[in-house]
Design a protein around this motif. Structure first.
Motif, PDB file in Angstrom:
ATOM      1  N   THR A  51       8.776  34.990  31.275  1.00 54.68           N
ATOM      2  CA  THR A  51       8.780  34.665  32.702  1.00 54.68           C
ATOM      3  C   THR A  51      10.142  34.105  33.103  1.00 54.68           C
ATOM      4  OG1 THR A  51       7.725  32.545  32.169  1.00 54.68           O
ATOM      5  CG2 THR A  51       6.299  34.317  32.948  1.00 54.68           C
ATOM      6  N   THR A  52      10.773  33.380  32.186  1.00 52.26           N
ATOM      7  CA  THR A  52      12.105  32.844  32.470  1.00 52.26           C
ATOM      8  C   THR A  52      13.148  33.948  32.505  1.00 52.26           C
ATOM      9  OG1 THR A  52      11.525  30.756  31.409  1.00 52.26           O
ATOM     10  CG2 THR A  52      13.868  31.214  31.693  1.00 52.26           C
ATOM     11  N   SER A  53      13.179  34.799  31.487  1.00 49.35           N
ATOM     12  CA  SER A  53      14.186  35.863  31.451  1.00 49.35           C
ATOM     13  C   SER A  53      13.987  36.847  32.600  1.00 49.35           C
ATOM     14  CB  SER A  53      14.143  36.597  30.108  1.00 49.35           C
ATOM     15  OG  SER A  53      12.862  37.125  29.837  1.00 49.35           O
ATOM     16  N   THR A  54      12.741  37.093  32.996  1.00 46.31           N
ATOM     17  CA  THR A  54      12.475  37.977  34.129  1.00 46.31           C
ATOM     18  C   THR A  54      12.991  37.363  35.424  1.00 46.31           C
ATOM     19  OG1 THR A  54      10.530  38.954  33.071  1.00 46.31           O
ATOM     20  CG2 THR A  54      10.650  39.085  35.475  1.00 46.31           C
ATOM     21  N   ALA A  55      12.734  36.074  35.612  1.00 47.31           N
ATOM     22  CA  ALA A  55      13.254  35.382  36.796  1.00 47.31           C
ATOM     23  C   ALA A  55      14.772  35.434  36.826  1.00 47.31           C
ATOM     24  CB  ALA A  55      12.765  33.938  36.811  1.00 47.31           C
ATOM     25  N   MET A  56      15.404  35.366  35.661  1.00 52.30           N
ATOM     26  CA  MET A  56      16.861  35.438  35.591  1.00 52.30           C
ATOM     27  C   MET A  56      17.379  36.797  36.040  1.00 52.30           C
ATOM     28  SD  MET A  56      17.492  33.397  31.988  1.00 52.30           S
ATOM     29  CE  MET A  56      19.262  33.729  31.972  1.00 52.30           C
ATOM     30  N   LEU A  57      16.695  37.871  35.674  1.00 49.70           N
ATOM     31  CA  LEU A  57      17.110  39.212  36.107  1.00 49.70           C
ATOM     32  C   LEU A  57      17.085  39.324  37.628  1.00 49.70           C
ATOM     33  CD1 LEU A  57      15.186  41.497  33.564  1.00 49.70           C
ATOM     34  CD2 LEU A  57      17.514  40.604  33.390  1.00 49.70           C
ATOM     35  N   ILE A  58      16.015  38.814  38.224  1.00 53.30           N
ATOM     36  CA  ILE A  58      15.868  38.888  39.680  1.00 53.30           C
ATOM     37  C   ILE A  58      16.899  37.998  40.364  1.00 53.30           C
ATOM     38  CG2 ILE A  58      14.302  38.398  41.603  1.00 53.30           C
ATOM     39  CD1 ILE A  58      11.994  39.103  39.655  1.00 53.30           C
ATOM     40  N   ALA A  59      17.063  36.776  39.860  1.00 51.56           N
ATOM     41  CA  ALA A  59      18.040  35.858  40.456  1.00 51.56           C
ATOM     42  C   ALA A  59      19.444  36.439  40.389  1.00 51.56           C
ATOM     43  CB  ALA A  59      17.986  34.511  39.730  1.00 51.56           C
ATOM     44  N   GLU A  60      19.768  37.077  39.288  1.00 50.31           N
ATOM     45  CA  GLU A  60      21.099  37.686  39.140  1.00 50.31           C
ATOM     46  C   GLU A  60      21.329  38.789  40.151  1.00 50.31           C
ATOM     47  OE1 GLU A  60      24.412  37.634  38.327  1.00 50.31           O
ATOM     48  OE2 GLU A  60      23.800  37.172  36.265  1.00 50.31           O
ATOM     49  N   GLU A  61      20.407  39.702  40.237  1.00 51.97           N
ATOM     50  CA  GLU A  61      20.620  40.888  41.068  1.00 51.97           C
ATOM     51  C   GLU A  61      20.501  40.588  42.554  1.00 51.97           C
ATOM     52  OE1 GLU A  61      22.350  44.203  40.670  1.00 51.97           O
ATOM     53  OE2 GLU A  61      21.373  43.497  38.841  1.00 51.97           O
ATOM     54  N   MET A  62      19.729  39.559  42.919  1.00 52.12           N
ATOM     55  CA  MET A  62      19.530  39.239  44.336  1.00 52.12           C
ATOM     56  C   MET A  62      20.399  38.091  44.821  1.00 52.12           C
ATOM     57  SD  MET A  62      15.459  39.741  45.014  1.00 52.12           S
ATOM     58  CE  MET A  62      15.729  39.509  46.771  1.00 52.12           C
ATOM     59  N   ASP A  63      21.108  37.440  43.895  1.00 47.56           N
ATOM     60  CA  ASP A  63      21.933  36.287  44.253  1.00 47.56           C
ATOM     61  C   ASP A  63      21.102  35.205  44.938  1.00 47.56           C
ATOM     62  OD1 ASP A  63      24.727  36.818  43.422  1.00 47.56           O
ATOM     63  OD2 ASP A  63      24.470  38.605  44.658  1.00 47.56           O
ATOM     64  N   VAL A  64      19.979  34.869  44.308  1.00 47.51           N
ATOM     65  CA  VAL A  64      19.145  33.762  44.789  1.00 47.51           C
ATOM     66  C   VAL A  64      19.049  32.729  43.675  1.00 47.51           C
ATOM     67  CG1 VAL A  64      17.809  35.230  46.352  1.00 47.51           C
ATOM     68  CG2 VAL A  64      16.985  34.837  44.019  1.00 47.51           C
ATOM     69  N   PRO A  65      18.837  31.462  43.998  1.00 48.35           N
ATOM     70  CA  PRO A  65      18.696  30.447  42.949  1.00 48.35           C
ATOM     71  C   PRO A  65      17.498  30.742  42.058  1.00 48.35           C
ATOM     72  CG  PRO A  65      19.072  29.422  45.089  1.00 48.35           C
ATOM     73  CD  PRO A  65      18.815  30.868  45.353  1.00 48.35           C
ATOM     74  N   LEU A  66      17.655  30.466  40.776  1.00 49.52           N
ATOM     75  CA  LEU A  66      16.590  30.746  39.823  1.00 49.52           C
ATOM     76  C   LEU A  66      15.297  30.031  40.208  1.00 49.52           C
ATOM     77  CD1 LEU A  66      15.918  32.151  37.123  1.00 49.52           C
ATOM     78  CD2 LEU A  66      16.659  30.076  35.953  1.00 49.52           C
ATOM     79  N   GLU A  67      15.414  28.821  40.744  1.00 48.91           N
ATOM     80  CA  GLU A  67      14.211  28.060  41.095  1.00 48.91           C
ATOM     81  C   GLU A  67      13.465  28.647  42.291  1.00 48.91           C
ATOM     82  OE1 GLU A  67      17.878  25.793  42.608  1.00 48.91           O
ATOM     83  OE2 GLU A  67      17.244  26.822  40.783  1.00 48.91           O
ATOM     84  N   GLN A  68      14.055  29.603  42.999  1.00 44.81           N
ATOM     85  CA  GLN A  68      13.368  30.248  44.117  1.00 44.81           C
ATOM     86  C   GLN A  68      12.629  31.517  43.701  1.00 44.81           C
ATOM     87  OE1 GLN A  68      16.733  28.931  47.428  1.00 44.81           O
ATOM     88  NE2 GLN A  68      15.600  30.825  47.747  1.00 44.81           N
ATOM     89  N   VAL A  69      12.699  31.865  42.429  1.00 45.45           N
ATOM     90  CA  VAL A  69      12.011  33.062  41.938  1.00 45.45           C
ATOM     91  C   VAL A  69      10.685  32.645  41.313  1.00 45.45           C
ATOM     92  CG1 VAL A  69      12.149  35.080  40.450  1.00 45.45           C
ATOM     93  CG2 VAL A  69      14.228  34.160  41.489  1.00 45.45           C
ATOM     94  N   ARG A  70       9.610  33.238  41.758  1.00 38.31           N
ATOM     95  CA  ARG A  70       8.265  32.921  41.286  1.00 38.31           C
ATOM     96  C   ARG A  70       7.720  34.106  40.481  1.00 38.31           C
ATOM     97  NH1 ARG A  70      10.156  28.932  43.097  1.00 38.31           N
ATOM     98  NH2 ARG A  70       9.430  27.656  44.833  1.00 38.31           N
ATOM     99  N   VAL A  71       7.657  33.943  39.184  1.00 39.74           N
ATOM    100  CA  VAL A  71       7.133  35.002  38.321  1.00 39.74           C
ATOM    101  C   VAL A  71       5.726  34.628  37.886  1.00 39.74           C
ATOM    102  CG1 VAL A  71       7.426  36.296  36.181  1.00 39.74           C
ATOM    103  CG2 VAL A  71       9.432  35.641  37.530  1.00 39.74           C
ATOM    104  N   THR A  72       4.775  35.456  38.240  1.00 41.82           N
ATOM    105  CA  THR A  72       3.387  35.286  37.813  1.00 41.82           C
ATOM    106  C   THR A  72       3.014  36.457  36.914  1.00 41.82           C
ATOM    107  OG1 THR A  72       2.618  36.435  39.803  1.00 41.82           O
ATOM    108  CG2 THR A  72       2.760  34.017  39.906  1.00 41.82           C
ATOM    109  N   LEU A  73       1.809  36.435  36.373  1.00 39.67           N
ATOM    110  CA  LEU A  73       1.342  37.519  35.513  1.00 39.67           C
ATOM    111  C   LEU A  73       0.386  38.408  36.293  1.00 39.67           C
ATOM    112  CD1 LEU A  73       0.721  35.596  32.164  1.00 39.67           C
ATOM    113  CD2 LEU A  73       2.841  36.574  33.059  1.00 39.67           C
ATOM    114  N   ALA A  74       0.641  39.705  36.238  1.00 40.60           N
ATOM    115  CA  ALA A  74      -0.168  40.660  36.995  1.00 40.60           C
ATOM    116  C   ALA A  74      -1.560  40.805  36.389  1.00 40.60           C
ATOM    117  CB  ALA A  74       0.528  42.017  37.020  1.00 40.60           C
TER     118      ALA A  74
END
Length: 768
Positions: A98-121
């Motif tokens: 969940t952490t590494s996935t949030a990092m991928l999204i934060a990197e590509e979208m230029d948003v702070p890591l703490e603003q990414v919410r990764v849940t389990l489908a």
């Protein structure tokens, strides 16, 4: 990309995937939702293929290719409050995805890591093969699709901001979740989420951020769930408050897979304090009560007559005889000198720190399940078939799990909870007791490995290994019902395990003609893919023989490996481990160093350990007041291509070292008369805190391929082998039976009746 393509990628990023264009979708939705399209076609191979099959295609490649067709169904959503949501179709069981996935999204979208919410489908059957967690495949298979979806979302946000601010897209910057134009006007992505939303689904083209611009990927980050975990706020299955779901446990048979013949006191137990329901089920007698303590009291009070199980009368000795009878021949005797050895690996427990558990609420027209599941699609499909319900009437929620080690590839607890809820007509919160996990749960199968390596002078002419194992249950397939069924067929199971074996076992050395074959026997045990599956046993046997070959040729074990490893990348990790661990330093008698190498899933690892085998000088008492062998130092060097989160990778390797120490020295199950003697962690000797190396160093090598390789299982095999090699050098005798202390039973077995023993009351006296 093929392995050759990966190995020739420049490190600067000029040949990085970020320089190629990808297709994605903006989906019709109230707020911005973006998805990935299929990745680009593989590039042509630039080198002559290696003769080893895993160099051409490995298990991870197969899993990634299987997931690719449905990658466009994985979406990133921007919310009105400025957060970004992503439902990860994998299971978080402590590995940090969940952490590494949030990092991928934060990197590509230029948003702070703490603003990414990764849940389990929840289980999503439309994903087909794209919701299986295993084989260290999560980051490999999702790395591009998640980034593409995030990049699509980023592009749409910039387009919407351009309209709002009256500026050209090229004059805008998106940073920390805020879009700013050249004159300083800004707008947050939350305010843009509705304006950027698509009225219709349409295809767009994006270019991913190049590696030289990364500010998140490749940098160490703490786990996004760390604070919740250490403060007790993280929610696991047993923490969920599902209305009317009451504690439930099962009285299980004294032998593996036994069944109920009769129950003498059902009525009496139904009247015990707190008990609401008692029901006979295929796996035992289920008890539902107000508290788990009342469940335990009721289970212990039941008087059950049992039918024999599938391992009736079997023991370590009898299973070993079966294995030896099923061993495949190594071939005709060599005409040159050879090293030949046979190794035995005993049963090991797949139990995780979190007991097997699930919540189920079954009604006549629907069912809802909560559990930590690594193959939720096949779980949903199996449950629907069991209940005779349409698939849409069964909802399976994937919860975060407290460990797995392959255990959660199976959904035994979910199926059992469904069966109990269906029979009593009430929601249940099922938890297995520790004794259930050890004695009736999944185990890593007992196995033998025979190895022969022939040589002349300083040349190894051939290497042949025949691995014989109690059958490994791969009945989860690739995560959906068709391959799961195929893996259970009388011939399909053999084909599935053979494919798994050959696509996961590499030969990293230039050892001439090489062959590795698998033979499996005896399906009477509940087995599963314990962390790293076949590799710890196969690699341990190989690396011990490598040490013997080095001795026969009069060469240092490290230098011998470096000479025969096939590529510079492999040699680099071996050299780094040897350098950091001060290989070859003088050591007292009874102590020694060991070094080993392992490669898998586009990643390479080397481990150096130091061990102290002097009696009575180190560690805590293990048996009879005598201290056992203690690993005093471990150095791990790993190259995973691109480490998304180096801190998470470091934690994974620490766990791998602890696994390796346990597998070599202490942890196993003892089979006697159809059941395992171990009944909890107090007599299953996984590596204890006082047996961990006082010196432990993890070295993450600079990225070499530009893309992530497998990491979750990578360090187990090399750690297991390094400890074994060190033990052999320290004692002067190569070990051939694992774990090394299996022959000494250092605890008093708990009784099988009642099936749940009382909890210890004197603490650490029971955890030696």
């Amino acid at each position: 990309m093929t392995r050759a393509d990966r190995s020739t990628q420049p490190q600067s990023g000029t040949g990085d995937i970020g320089r190629r264009r990808f297709l994605g979708y903006v989906l019709a939705a109230p707020t911005l939702v973006a998805a990935a399209e299929l990745g680009p076609a593989p590039e042509a191979r630039a080198q002559i293929p290696s003769p080893d099959i895993t160099e051409l295609l490995d298990l991870n490649d197969v899993m990634t290719a299987a997931a690719l067709p449905t990658s466009n169904l994985i979406t990133v959503e921007v919310n009105r409050d400025g957060t970004v949501s992503f439902a990860l179709p994998r299971a978080e069981v402590g590995q940090g995805i969940t952490t590494s996935t949030a990092m991928l999204i934060a990197e590509e979208m230029d948003v702070p890591l703490e603003q990414v919410r990764v849940t389990l489908a929840d289980a999503r059957p439309e994903l087909v093969f794209n919701q299986l967690t295993g084989g260290s495949n999560t980051t490999i298979s999702t790395y591009v699709p998640i980034r593409v979806a995030a990049a699509v979302a980023r592009g749409r946000l910039l387009e919407a901001a351009a309209i709002e601010l009256g500026a050209a897209v090229t004059d805008l910057t998106l940073k920390a979740g805020v879009v700013t134009d050249l004159v300083g006007r800004s707008i947050g992505i939350g305010a843009l989420s509705e304006k950027a939303a698509g009225e219709r689904t349409r295809q767009v083209s994006v270019e991913l951020k190049p590696r030289e611009e990364f500010t998140v990927i490749g940098r160490p980050h703490n786990r996004v769930d760390a604070l919740a975990a250490v403060t007790g706020r993280k929610k696991f299955t047993m923490d969920l408050d599902v209305p009317d779901a009451k504690p439930t446990m099962v009285c299980r048979p004294p032998t593996i897979n036994g069944t109920v013949r009769s129950v003498a006191n059902l009525g009496e137990v139904r009247t015990m304090p707190g008990v609401t329901d008692v029901a006979v089920i295929p796996t035992g007698v289920a008890v539902r009560a107000e508290t788990f303590g009342q469940c335990i009291d009721a289970v212990r009070a039941l008087r059950v007559s049992w039918k024999p199980g599938t391992a009736e009368g079997k023991s370590d000795e009898s299973v070993l005889r079966e294995l030896r009878a099923a061993e495949l021949p190594l071939g005709p005797p060599p005409l040159t000198p050879a090293v030949e050895s046979t190794f035995t690996f005993h049963f090991r427990s797949n139990s995780a720190l979190e007991p097997n558990c699930a919540i189920a609420d079954v009604r006549p027209d629907r069912a809802e399940v909560w559990s930590s599941l690594k193959s939720p699609i096949v779980a949903q499909q199996t449950i629907a078939a069991k209940l005779g319900l349409p698939l849409r009437a069964v909802t399976v929620h994937v919860t975060e799990g407290g460990g797995s080690f392959g255990r959660k590839l199976f959904f035994d607890a979910a199926l059992e909870a469904v069966e109990i809820s269906r029979r009593i007509g009430k929601p249940v919160k099922l938890m297995w007791h520790r004794a259930d996990d050890s004695r009736q749960g999944r185990t890593h199968p007992m196995a033998t490995s025979r190895v022969r390596a022939s040589y002349v002078g300083n040349t190894v002419l051939g290497y042949h290994q025949r691995h014989t194992s109690v059958s490994t249950d791969l009945g989860h397939g690739l995560g959906e019902i068709f391959t799961a069924m195929a893996a259970k067929l009388p011939v399909g199971d053999i084909g599935f395990s053979q494919t798994f074996f050959h696509l996961s076992q590499s030969m990293p050395y230039d050892f001439g003609i090489s062959s590795r074959l698998l033979s499996e026997t005896d399906k009477g045990f509940n087995t599963g893919s314990m962390r790293n599956v076949y590799s710890p046993d196969v690699t341990c046997a190989r690396e011990l023989v490598v040490d013997r070959l080095a001795a026969k040729m009069g060469k240092d074990p490290f230098r011998f490996r470096r000479e025969f490893l096939r590529d510079d990348r492999s040699r680099a990790v071996l050299e780094k481990a040897a350098e950091a661990g001060n290989w070859g330093r003088p050591m007292p008698a009874g102590t020694a160093q060991g070094i080993a190498f392992h490669s898998e899933y586009h990643a390479v690892s080397a481990v150096l350990v130091e061990i102290d085998c002097r009696p009575g000088t180190v560690g805590r008492p293990v048996r009879d007041g005598v201290a056992g062998p203690r690993v005093t130092k471990a150095v791990v060097a790993v190259d995973v291509g691109l480490a998304v989160n180096p801190r998470g990778l470091e934690a994974q390797m620490m766990g791998c070292v602890m696994d390796g120490i346990a597998l070599t020295l202490t942890s196993s199950l003892h089979l006697r008369d159809g059941y395992f003697l171990e009944a909890s962690w107090d007599n299953y000797f996984y590596t204890r805190q006082w047996n961990t190396p006082p010196e432990l160093e993890i070295i993450i090598m600079p990225g070499t391929t530009g893309e992530p390789g497998g990491a979750g299982e990578l360090g187990v095999a090399a750690s297991t082998a390094a400890v074994a090699c060190a033990y052999g050098r320290a004692t002067g005798t190569m070990p051939t039976t694992f774990p090394i202390n299996h022959g000494t039973l250092s605890f008093v077995p708990k009784p099988t009746v009642p099936p749940i023993p009382p909890s210890p009351t004197d603490g650490l006296d029971h955890v030696r």
